[in-house]
Design a protein around this motif. Structure first.
Motif, PDB file in Angstrom:
ATOM      1  N   PRO A 274       0.806  -1.230  -0.119  1.00  0.00           N
ATOM      2  CA  PRO A 274       0.067  -0.101   0.062  1.00  0.00           C
ATOM      3  C   PRO A 274       0.875   1.235   0.166  1.00  0.00           C
ATOM      4  O   PRO A 274       0.146   2.279  -0.175  1.00  0.00           O
ATOM      5  N   GLU A 275       2.312   0.981   0.208  1.00  0.00           N
ATOM      6  CA  GLU A 275       2.935   2.401   0.524  1.00  0.00           C
ATOM      7  C   GLU A 275       3.851   2.499  -0.878  1.00  0.00           C
ATOM      8  O   GLU A 275       4.536   3.656  -0.873  1.00  0.00           O
ATOM      9  N   ARG A 276       3.446   1.944  -1.895  1.00  0.00           N
ATOM     10  CA  ARG A 276       4.535   1.842  -3.252  1.00  0.00           C
ATOM     11  C   ARG A 276       4.235   3.184  -3.668  1.00  0.00           C
ATOM     12  O   ARG A 276       5.163   3.812  -4.129  1.00  0.00           O
ATOM     13  N   ARG A 277       3.061   3.631  -3.943  1.00  0.00           N
ATOM     14  CA  ARG A 277       2.991   5.260  -4.461  1.00  0.00           C
ATOM     15  C   ARG A 277       3.676   6.026  -4.026  1.00  0.00           C
ATOM     16  O   ARG A 277       4.492   6.717  -4.500  1.00  0.00           O
ATOM     17  N   GLN A 278       3.685   5.974  -2.736  1.00  0.00           N
ATOM     18  CA  GLN A 278       4.522   7.181  -2.020  1.00  0.00           C
ATOM     19  C   GLN A 278       6.273   7.002  -1.819  1.00  0.00           C
ATOM     20  O   GLN A 278       6.797   7.763  -2.132  1.00  0.00           O
ATOM     21  N   ARG A 279       6.276   5.586  -2.124  1.00  0.00           N
ATOM     22  CA  ARG A 279       7.859   5.155  -2.127  1.00  0.00           C
ATOM     23  C   ARG A 279       8.192   5.724  -3.594  1.00  0.00           C
ATOM     24  O   ARG A 279       9.339   6.153  -3.611  1.00  0.00           O
ATOM     25  N   LEU A 280       7.437   5.717  -4.672  1.00  0.00           N
ATOM     26  CA  LEU A 280       7.716   6.192  -5.905  1.00  0.00           C
ATOM     27  C   LEU A 280       8.067   7.515  -5.733  1.00  0.00           C
ATOM     28  O   LEU A 280       8.750   8.239  -6.533  1.00  0.00           O
ATOM     29  N   ILE A 281       7.066   8.403  -5.282  1.00  0.00           N
ATOM     30  CA  ILE A 281       7.151   9.873  -5.300  1.00  0.00           C
ATOM     31  C   ILE A 281       8.453  10.262  -4.432  1.00  0.00           C
ATOM     32  O   ILE A 281       9.494  11.083  -4.960  1.00  0.00           O
ATOM     33  N   ASP A 282       8.773   9.563  -3.374  1.00  0.00           N
ATOM     34  CA  ASP A 282      10.206   9.857  -2.652  1.00  0.00           C
ATOM     35  C   ASP A 282      11.320   9.429  -3.411  1.00  0.00           C
ATOM     36  O   ASP A 282      12.278  10.159  -3.620  1.00  0.00           O
ATOM     37  N   ALA A 283      11.373   8.455  -4.279  1.00  0.00           N
ATOM     38  CA  ALA A 283      12.230   8.185  -5.183  1.00  0.00           C
ATOM     39  C   ALA A 283      12.380   8.990  -6.346  1.00  0.00           C
ATOM     40  O   ALA A 283      13.526   9.426  -6.821  1.00  0.00           O
ATOM     41  N   ALA A 284      11.343   9.576  -6.670  1.00  0.00           N
ATOM     42  CA  ALA A 284      11.425  10.515  -7.890  1.00  0.00           C
ATOM     43  C   ALA A 284      11.921  11.885  -7.496  1.00  0.00           C
ATOM     44  O   ALA A 284      12.951  12.604  -7.896  1.00  0.00           O
ATOM     45  N   ILE A 285      11.790  12.059  -6.101  1.00  0.00           N
ATOM     46  CA  ILE A 285      12.475  13.498  -5.338  1.00  0.00           C
ATOM     47  C   ILE A 285      13.877  13.155  -5.243  1.00  0.00           C
ATOM     48  O   ILE A 285      14.813  14.059  -5.503  1.00  0.00           O
ATOM     49  N   ARG A 286      14.237  11.923  -5.056  1.00  0.00           N
ATOM     50  CA  ARG A 286      15.889  11.703  -4.701  1.00  0.00           C
ATOM     51  C   ARG A 286      16.257  11.659  -5.908  1.00  0.00           C
ATOM     52  O   ARG A 286      17.535  12.042  -6.263  1.00  0.00           O
ATOM     53  N   VAL A 287      15.710  11.154  -7.103  1.00  0.00           N
ATOM     54  CA  VAL A 287      16.207  11.125  -8.394  1.00  0.00           C
ATOM     55  C   VAL A 287      16.610  12.418  -8.900  1.00  0.00           C
ATOM     56  O   VAL A 287      17.663  12.884  -9.599  1.00  0.00           O
ATOM     57  N   VAL A 288      15.569  13.334  -8.823  1.00  0.00           N
ATOM     58  CA  VAL A 288      15.748  14.816  -9.185  1.00  0.00           C
ATOM     59  C   VAL A 288      16.832  15.359  -8.324  1.00  0.00           C
ATOM     60  O   VAL A 288      17.802  16.274  -9.003  1.00  0.00           O
ATOM     61  N   GLY A 289      16.903  15.192  -7.136  1.00  0.00           N
ATOM     62  CA  GLY A 289      18.139  15.818  -6.256  1.00  0.00           C
ATOM     63  C   GLY A 289      19.459  15.214  -6.936  1.00  0.00           C
ATOM     64  O   GLY A 289      20.242  16.114  -6.776  1.00  0.00           O
ATOM     65  N   GLN A 290      19.476  14.009  -7.355  1.00  0.00           N
ATOM     66  CA  GLN A 290      20.982  13.530  -7.506  1.00  0.00           C
ATOM     67  C   GLN A 290      21.153  13.943  -9.130  1.00  0.00           C
ATOM     68  O   GLN A 290      22.337  14.091  -9.332  1.00  0.00           O
ATOM     69  N   LYS A 291      20.107  14.007  -9.950  1.00  0.00           N
ATOM     70  CA  LYS A 291      20.574  13.648 -11.334  1.00  0.00           C
ATOM     71  C   LYS A 291      19.653  15.074 -12.080  1.00  0.00           C
ATOM     72  O   LYS A 291      19.969  15.104 -13.497  1.00  0.00           O
ATOM     73  N   GLY A 292      18.870  15.914 -11.493  1.00  0.00           N
ATOM     74  CA  GLY A 292      18.260  16.682 -12.045  1.00  0.00           C
ATOM     75  C   GLY A 292      17.049  16.386 -12.840  1.00  0.00           C
ATOM     76  O   GLY A 292      16.585  14.925 -12.778  1.00  0.00           O
ATOM     77  N   ILE A 293      15.980  17.219 -13.208  1.00  0.00           N
ATOM     78  CA  ILE A 293      15.125  16.903 -13.954  1.00  0.00           C
ATOM     79  C   ILE A 293      15.295  15.796 -15.504  1.00  0.00           C
ATOM     80  O   ILE A 293      14.700  14.940 -15.555  1.00  0.00           O
ATOM     81  N   ALA A 294      16.269  16.182 -15.821  1.00  0.00           N
ATOM     82  CA  ALA A 294      16.931  15.448 -17.008  1.00  0.00           C
ATOM     83  C   ALA A 294      17.041  13.962 -16.690  1.00  0.00           C
ATOM     84  O   ALA A 294      16.934  13.163 -17.755  1.00  0.00           O
ATOM     85  N   GLY A 295      17.302  13.717 -15.651  1.00  0.00           N
ATOM     86  CA  GLY A 295      17.652  12.349 -15.196  1.00  0.00           C
ATOM     87  C   GLY A 295      16.416  11.286 -14.662  1.00  0.00           C
ATOM     88  O   GLY A 295      16.442  10.393 -14.169  1.00  0.00           O
ATOM     89  N   LEU A 296      15.349  12.395 -14.665  1.00  0.00           N
ATOM     90  CA  LEU A 296      14.098  11.818 -14.282  1.00  0.00           C
ATOM     91  C   LEU A 296      13.193  10.903 -15.318  1.00  0.00           C
ATOM     92  O   LEU A 296      13.034  11.458 -16.482  1.00  0.00           O
TER      93      LEU A 296
END
Length: 197
Positions: free
Chosen positions: A7-29
């Motif tokens: 049930p937490e998968r959607r939230q984990r995906l949002i958190d992961a997206a934020i981490r990806v943007v933090g590490q690689k920028g929008i272009a890496g998403l």
């Protein structure tokens, strides 16, 4: 093999997206980079977020909550007796004074709305929310100007990598906010009441 209930998968995906943007920028998403970061099958990202814009909208909405939490931690902003320019400068200092990674991330998602129209309503939510809060202490036009100045100061600090100057921010904000009327109703520079002679 039965499907695992998560049930937490959607939230984990949002958190992961934020981490990806933090590490690689929008272009890496991408759906693929987010799935890898969240350690879930690629199909999970497209199940919860059909398009990349859907995922970015959810990430920006969550990132916007960071500033809202800082504002909520400063209830003096709503106090009609408080010095509004000083309080706003203090709030901005609290926002920029911590880990700037979160602030940079929010602005990266916020500015992505320039090229992604789906993000524009969410980007506008931040300005409208802060504007509504400030309009309660000033008026709608002044509130919009204050939001623009707060945005501008944040961008200058982030883009020039300079320390936040709270005194400067307070001075600029003071110039935008009309001086409060004294309790006797006389504005600045008005004549004293006539005395019986």
């Amino acid at each position: 093999m039965p499907r695992r209930h998560d049930p937490e998968r959607r939230q984990r995906l949002i958190d992961a997206a934020i981490r990806v943007v933090g590490q690689k920028g929008i272009a890496g998403l991408s759906h693929r980079t987010v799935a890898a970061e969240a350690d879930v099958p690629l199909g999970s990202t497209t199940y919860h977020f059909a398009t990349l814009d859907d995922l970015m909208v959810a990430a920006l909405r969550q990132a916007n909550e960071g500033f809202a939490k800082v504002v909520a931690a400063h209830p003096a902003l709503l106090d009609p007796e408080a010095d509004l320019p000083a309080e706003l400068a203090r709030v901005l200092g609290a926002w920029l004074g911590g880990d700037r990674t979160g602030v940079e991330l929010e602005y990266e998602l916020y500015l992505a709305a320039l090229r992604r129209p789906a993000l524009r309503p969410v980007a506008a939510e931040w300005a409208e929310g802060v504007g509504a809060l400030l309009a309660a202490r000033t008026d709608p036009t002044t509130a919009r100007a204050l939001v623009a100045v707060l945005d501008g100061i944040c961008l200058q600090v982030l883009l020039t990598d300079t320390p936040y100057d709270e005194d400067y921010a307070r001075d600029v904000l003071t110039r935008l906010i009309p001086a409060p009327r004294p309790r006797d109703g006389r504005g600045p520079g008005s004549l004293p009441p006539a005395t019986a002679g």
